[in-house]
Design a protein around this motif. Structure first.
Motif, PDB file in Angstrom:
ATOM      1  N   GLU A  79       0.851  -1.187   0.000  1.00 21.82           N
ATOM      2  CA  GLU A  79       0.000   0.000   0.000  1.00 21.82           C
ATOM      3  C   GLU A  79       0.887   1.238   0.000  1.00 21.82           C
ATOM      4  OE1 GLU A  79      -3.813   1.943   2.448  1.00 21.82           O
ATOM      5  OE2 GLU A  79      -3.026  -0.035   2.965  1.00 21.82           O
ATOM      6  N   VAL A  80       0.400   2.297  -0.649  1.00 20.56           N
ATOM      7  CA  VAL A  80       1.128   3.565  -0.698  1.00 20.56           C
ATOM      8  C   VAL A  80       0.281   4.645  -0.032  1.00 20.56           C
ATOM      9  CG1 VAL A  80       2.149   5.332  -2.175  1.00 20.56           C
ATOM     10  CG2 VAL A  80       2.332   2.919  -2.814  1.00 20.56           C
ATOM     11  N   VAL A  81       0.895   5.354   0.908  1.00 20.14           N
ATOM     12  CA  VAL A  81       0.226   6.441   1.613  1.00 20.14           C
ATOM     13  C   VAL A  81       0.774   7.765   1.082  1.00 20.14           C
ATOM     14  CG1 VAL A  81      -0.180   7.524   3.860  1.00 20.14           C
ATOM     15  CG2 VAL A  81      -0.072   5.023   3.673  1.00 20.14           C
ATOM     16  N   TYR A  82      -0.113   8.647   0.663  1.00 19.10           N
ATOM     17  CA  TYR A  82       0.274   9.954   0.139  1.00 19.10           C
ATOM     18  C   TYR A  82      -0.128  11.053   1.119  1.00 19.10           C
ATOM     19  CZ  TYR A  82       0.605   7.544  -4.410  1.00 19.10           C
ATOM     20  OH  TYR A  82       0.923   6.682  -5.427  1.00 19.10           O
ATOM     21  N   VAL A  83       0.621  12.150   1.108  1.00 20.73           N
ATOM     22  CA  VAL A  83       0.326  13.242   2.043  1.00 20.73           C
ATOM     23  C   VAL A  83      -0.740  14.201   1.513  1.00 20.73           C
ATOM     24  CG1 VAL A  83       2.614  13.154   3.091  1.00 20.73           C
ATOM     25  CG2 VAL A  83       2.210  14.689   1.162  1.00 20.73           C
ATOM     26  N   SER A  84      -1.145  14.042   0.262  1.00 13.51           N
ATOM     27  CA  SER A  84      -2.197  14.899  -0.294  1.00 13.51           C
ATOM     28  C   SER A  84      -2.795  14.232  -1.521  1.00 13.51           C
ATOM     29  CB  SER A  84      -1.634  16.278  -0.684  1.00 13.51           C
ATOM     30  OG  SER A  84      -0.675  16.147  -1.722  1.00 13.51           O
ATOM     31  N   ASN A  85      -3.988  14.668  -1.891  1.00  7.76           N
ATOM     32  CA  ASN A  85      -4.615  14.178  -3.116  1.00  7.76           C
ATOM     33  C   ASN A  85      -3.803  14.584  -4.337  1.00  7.76           C
ATOM     34  OD1 ASN A  85      -7.163  12.798  -2.382  1.00  7.76           O
ATOM     35  ND2 ASN A  85      -7.648  14.746  -1.426  1.00  7.76           N
ATOM     36  N   PHE A  86      -3.203  15.772  -4.278  1.00  7.60           N
ATOM     37  CA  PHE A  86      -2.346  16.228  -5.375  1.00  7.60           C
ATOM     38  C   PHE A  86      -1.230  15.229  -5.642  1.00  7.60           C
ATOM     39  CE2 PHE A  86       1.897  18.001  -6.072  1.00  7.60           C
ATOM     40  CZ  PHE A  86       1.769  18.416  -7.382  1.00  7.60           C
ATOM     41  N   LEU A  87      -0.555  14.791  -4.585  1.00 13.44           N
ATOM     42  CA  LEU A  87       0.574  13.872  -4.754  1.00 13.44           C
ATOM     43  C   LEU A  87       0.109  12.511  -5.258  1.00 13.44           C
ATOM     44  CD1 LEU A  87       3.590  13.496  -4.494  1.00 13.44           C
ATOM     45  CD2 LEU A  87       3.270  12.853  -2.099  1.00 13.44           C
ATOM     46  N   ALA A  88      -1.050  12.065  -4.780  1.00 14.44           N
ATOM     47  CA  ALA A  88      -1.594  10.785  -5.242  1.00 14.44           C
ATOM     48  C   ALA A  88      -1.886  10.834  -6.741  1.00 14.44           C
ATOM     49  CB  ALA A  88      -2.865  10.447  -4.473  1.00 14.44           C
ATOM     50  N   TYR A  89      -2.324  11.987  -7.225  1.00 18.89           N
ATOM     51  CA  TYR A  89      -2.599  12.168  -8.656  1.00 18.89           C
ATOM     52  C   TYR A  89      -1.296  12.322  -9.441  1.00 18.89           C
ATOM     53  CZ  TYR A  89      -4.141  14.462 -12.953  1.00 18.89           C
ATOM     54  OH  TYR A  89      -4.341  14.806 -14.267  1.00 18.89           O
ATOM     55  N   SER A 113      -3.769   5.294  -0.140  1.00 20.36           N
ATOM     56  CA  SER A 113      -4.532   6.053   0.839  1.00 20.36           C
ATOM     57  C   SER A 113      -3.948   7.452   0.914  1.00 20.36           C
ATOM     58  CB  SER A 113      -4.449   5.411   2.233  1.00 20.36           C
ATOM     59  OG  SER A 113      -5.022   4.131   2.245  1.00 20.36           O
ATOM     60  N   VAL A 114      -4.760   8.410   1.304  1.00 21.47           N
ATOM     61  CA  VAL A 114      -4.282   9.769   1.543  1.00 21.47           C
ATOM     62  C   VAL A 114      -4.351  10.024   3.037  1.00 21.47           C
ATOM     63  CG1 VAL A 114      -4.704  12.232   1.186  1.00 21.47           C
ATOM     64  CG2 VAL A 114      -4.950  10.632  -0.725  1.00 21.47           C
ATOM     65  N   LEU A 115      -3.221  10.357   3.618  1.00 28.72           N
ATOM     66  CA  LEU A 115      -3.137  10.682   5.042  1.00 28.72           C
ATOM     67  C   LEU A 115      -2.518  12.066   5.155  1.00 28.72           C
ATOM     68  CD1 LEU A 115      -3.439   9.771   8.007  1.00 28.72           C
ATOM     69  CD2 LEU A 115      -1.116   8.828   7.853  1.00 28.72           C
ATOM     70  N   TYR A 116      -3.368  13.059   5.378  1.00 29.99           N
ATOM     71  CA  TYR A 116      -2.871  14.432   5.478  1.00 29.99           C
ATOM     72  C   TYR A 116      -1.957  14.584   6.688  1.00 29.99           C
ATOM     73  CZ  TYR A 116      -6.277  16.136   2.018  1.00 29.99           C
ATOM     74  OH  TYR A 116      -6.989  16.368   0.877  1.00 29.99           O
ATOM     75  N   ASN A 117      -0.929  15.398   6.537  1.00 35.26           N
ATOM     76  CA  ASN A 117      -0.131  15.779   7.690  1.00 35.26           C
ATOM     77  C   ASN A 117      -1.004  16.580   8.649  1.00 35.26           C
ATOM     78  OD1 ASN A 117       2.024  14.640   6.361  1.00 35.26           O
ATOM     79  ND2 ASN A 117       2.874  16.586   5.660  1.00 35.26           N
ATOM     80  N   VAL A 118      -0.733  16.459   9.933  1.00 31.10           N
ATOM     81  CA  VAL A 118      -1.551  17.160  10.926  1.00 31.10           C
ATOM     82  C   VAL A 118      -0.661  17.786  11.993  1.00 31.10           C
ATOM     83  CG1 VAL A 118      -3.530  15.632  10.604  1.00 31.10           C
ATOM     84  CG2 VAL A 118      -1.838  15.100  12.371  1.00 31.10           C
ATOM     85  N   LEU A 119      -1.283  18.550  12.845  1.00 25.48           N
ATOM     86  CA  LEU A 119      -0.590  19.206  13.939  1.00 25.48           C
ATOM     87  C   LEU A 119      -0.735  18.378  15.209  1.00 25.48           C
ATOM     88  CD1 LEU A 119      -1.821  22.842  13.288  1.00 25.48           C
ATOM     89  CD2 LEU A 119       0.360  21.837  12.610  1.00 25.48           C
ATOM     90  N   GLU A 120       0.336  18.299  15.976  1.00 24.11           N
ATOM     91  CA  GLU A 120       0.254  17.631  17.263  1.00 24.11           C
ATOM     92  C   GLU A 120      -0.676  18.402  18.197  1.00 24.11           C
ATOM     93  OE1 GLU A 120       4.115  15.662  18.744  1.00 24.11           O
ATOM     94  OE2 GLU A 120       4.778  17.405  17.612  1.00 24.11           O
TER      95      GLU A 120
END
Length: 356
Positions: free
Chosen positions: A141-151, A160-167
């Protein structure tokens, strides 16, 4: 479940910070977690509680040919270590496409191999083709940080798309420190000390806008900063700071955050510093392409402008910083937008991906 996370260069940049958040979330949920990364460096991946550390050799070099040689040697060492460490039942989590030795051994061992991809701008093209080829061949499986990168970087693998988040701790401190009453009009940029990150454009903007203070925080030492700007005249309204472990004070005092990456050389796949600035209520100016456009809504919490368009950026800076009503509205919108990218979403989604 046993998760084996692999990263190449431990420093204070975006990708190791994201992995640090993942590791903390997994250990919080009592998942046995191991980390393989380079030795002898301090960064976000240093001394994380409940994580078992394993080190292998790697050294960054400015010369691209030497750097490629060092990368190759490091991956041979990593592959050797993983071959005797990995079990078929392990989940191998490879952070960025660079630790290709992990992908190869994970495939050979029959592990579940998850790649977390942060990048799209990579040179030379033959290296990029090789690294992404390893991803396509080895990843479950490949996890991308944005929909843009997945495209932008599609693979045949499950994605899957897993957005970066804030702690959570970052958000709490931002909430405590937030204020729209600024004693000084400060334009902030936090990035690597690289031309493609817009460092030269930031210098140009400082020269064009002497009534504002410009603060540049770079992931580099003071010696590296001095060498980079040795042929430039630094205006008095531009302050340059070396690597900072704690950036809260910079966000608190800033009025506007900018990202000036050269879209012809580097496309931002997400923009964690942009998100951090938004949590502090900072209107942002970012490039009109890449993952950052999933964070910034034109005219609402910031503007999308090519970094080479100095006149338009200067115009927007003057509009934002001279209109208190507009500033307060954009600041409020920035905070509201940042609230989606929270730790709870990140933790739940990352564990879902591991458990698939």
């Amino acid at each position: 479940m046993r998760v084996i996370a692999v990263h190449l260069l431990n420093d204070y940049s975006g990708s190791p910070k994201v992995l640090m958040q993942l590791l903390k979330g997994w250990t919080k949920n009592n998942i046995e977690t191991h980390l393989f990364t380079c030795s002898g460096r301090d960064g976000f991946l240093s001394d994380i509680p409940k994580v078992s550390n394993h080190f292998y050799w790697y050294q960054f070099a400015k010369n691209p040919f030497i750097r490629l040689g060092f990368l190759s040697i490091s991956q041979i060492i990593l592959a050797f270590k993983l071959f005797f460490f990995l079990k078929k039942t392990d989940v191998l989590y490879v952070n960025t496409v660079l630790p290709f030795g992990a992908g190869i051994i994970g495939k050979i061992k029959g592990c579940k191999v998850i790649y977390h991809i942060h990048e799209t701008s990579m040179k030379p093209k033959i290296l990029k083709k090789f690294l992404f080829g390893i991803v396509s061949w080895s990843a479950t499986e490949v996890v991308y940080v944005s929909n843009f990168l997945a495209y932008q970087e599609p693979t045949k693998n499950k994605k899957s798309v897993l957005y970066n988040v804030l702690e959570k701790s970052f958000v709490e401190q931002a909430n405590l420190s937030f204020t729209t009453e600024k004693t000084e009009k400060i334009v902030l940029m936090i990035c690597s000390l690289k031309a493609y990150k817009g460092v030269n454009e930031f210098l140009k903007l400082a020269l064009l806008n002497p009534k504002f203070t410009f603060k540049l925080v770079v992931n580099a030492s003071q010696i590296e900063i001095d060498n980079y700007f040795r042929n430039d005249i630094i205006p008095t309204n531009l302050l340059v700071y070396p690597t900072q472990k704690d950036t809260h004070l910079f966000y608190k005092k800033a009025s506007v955050l900018v990202n000036l990456s050269d879209i012809n050389l580097w496309v931002e796949t997400f923009g964690l510093t942009v998100l951090e600035g938004m949590a502090y209520g900072l209107p942002t100016i970012v490039p009109p392409v890449g993952g950052v456009i999933e964070l910034v809504d034109e005219g609402k919490n910031g503007f999308l402008i090519d970094s080479k368009n100095y006149s338009l950026i200067s115009e927007k800076l003057n509009i934002i910083l001279s209109n208190p009503t507009l500033y307060n509205t954009m600041s409020k919108n920035a905070i509201e937008k940042s609230q989606f990218f929270g730790e709870e979403y990140f933790e739940n989604e990352s564990i879902r991906i591991l458990s698939n």
